[in-house]
Design a protein around this motif. Structure first.
Motif: not given
Length: 287
Positions: A93-98, A107-110
């Motif tokens: 988890m990194n801010g608004d992106v996981v 797979v990255p998701f907003q």
């Protein structure tokens, strides 16, 4: 933005899994409102429910002041939706992106604001089920999380009432600083609660409950417990002292610890709820 919430709804999928609830997805004021209808008058409220993949659903609608048995339930279907449902392992988890591992591929998701708030209480390296949408630019955005129920079996070689020294220090601090419970896991809260209960320290026990959930002050709570059936309480604690196997179950912000007393066929369930990153005990925990 806060908004007065007169009507609430819960959406379930065809398997009875809760997909969304209005009151959990918006901020609402707690102001009491009085609604008076004349004979023949109709109260109407319009809703727009988005973020649903193709499938069959049911919705329960009810006034926020009404009893649940007064709700209205309807079934409906969704087709040609842009949304999809997926399960994967949350690995970062990194801010608004996981980053979610789908199969073996990261797979990255907003995240929408709702999904971000939902994930704030969850540890990394956990499986999540979620609803997402993919744009024409191949950007994927998670609309909301559908929490999976997690079960963990705990076997102890000694009584759960034999609390480790580090955890025991929490008991000494809780009356002066209730925030000391923050970050503890459900089974740790359960352990400390039962330890304090066994010691009949009801003043300390009061601080384990969900804030603002108790309808009596601490002095009355202590008096009621001290005036109660002391022998029945101590008999229960003697039985509980022999329990070695527990099942911890969590889903979203709800938790429970299940166990059985020797010679009893019915499991007991200890109820907890998370609020602001802290697990608290429900007003009537043992059921």
């Amino acid at each position: 933005m806060s908004s007065g919430l007169t009507v609430d709804y819960i959406v379930f999928d065809e398997h009875g899994e809760m997909i969304s609830q209005l009151s959990r997805e918006i901020m609402s004021t707690m102001a009491i409102q009085t609604l008076t209808l004349k004979q023949g008058e109709v109260f109407e409220e319009a809703f727009s429910i988005g973020g649903l993949p193709d499938g069959k659903y049911s919705i329960q609608l009810f006034l926020t002041s009404a009893q649940q048995e007064e709700l209205v339930e309807k079934e409906f279907s969704v087709s040609n939706s842009m949304y999809q449902r997926m399960t994967g392992k949350l690995i970062e988890m990194n801010g608004d992106v996981v980053t979610v591992e789908i199969g073996e591929e990261p797979v990255p998701f907003q995240l929408t604001d709702l999904a971000k708030d939902q994930l704030m209480t969850m540890e990394e390296d956990g499986f999540i089920e979620f609803i997402y949408v993919e744009t024409e630019y191949e950007e994927k955005t998670i609309e909301r999380i559908i929490f999976i129920e997690y079960r963990t079996h705990v076997h102890l070689d000694k009584s759960v009432l034999e609390v480790e020294q580090g955890l025991g220090k929490v008991v000494e601090q809780i009356k002066a600083n209730p925030n000391v419970l923050e970050g503890l896991k459900p089974f740790e809260i359960f352990t400390l609660y039962m330890y304090v209960l066994a010691g009949e320290d009801f003043e300390t026990l009061y601080h384990f409950y969900l804030p603002d959930s108790m309808d009596i002050p601490v002095e009355e709570y202590v008096k009621q417990n001290r005036d109660g059936n002391v022998e029945a309480h101590r008999s229960f604690m003697r039985q509980f002292n022999e329990v070695r196997d527990f099942t911890v179950i969590t889903k979203d912000q709800q938790g429970r610890v299940e166990f059985s007393l020797e010679g009893e066929q019915t499991d007991l369930a200890f109820q907890l709820r998370m609020q602001e990153n802290t697990w608290y005990v429900m007003p009537t925990p043992l059921q």
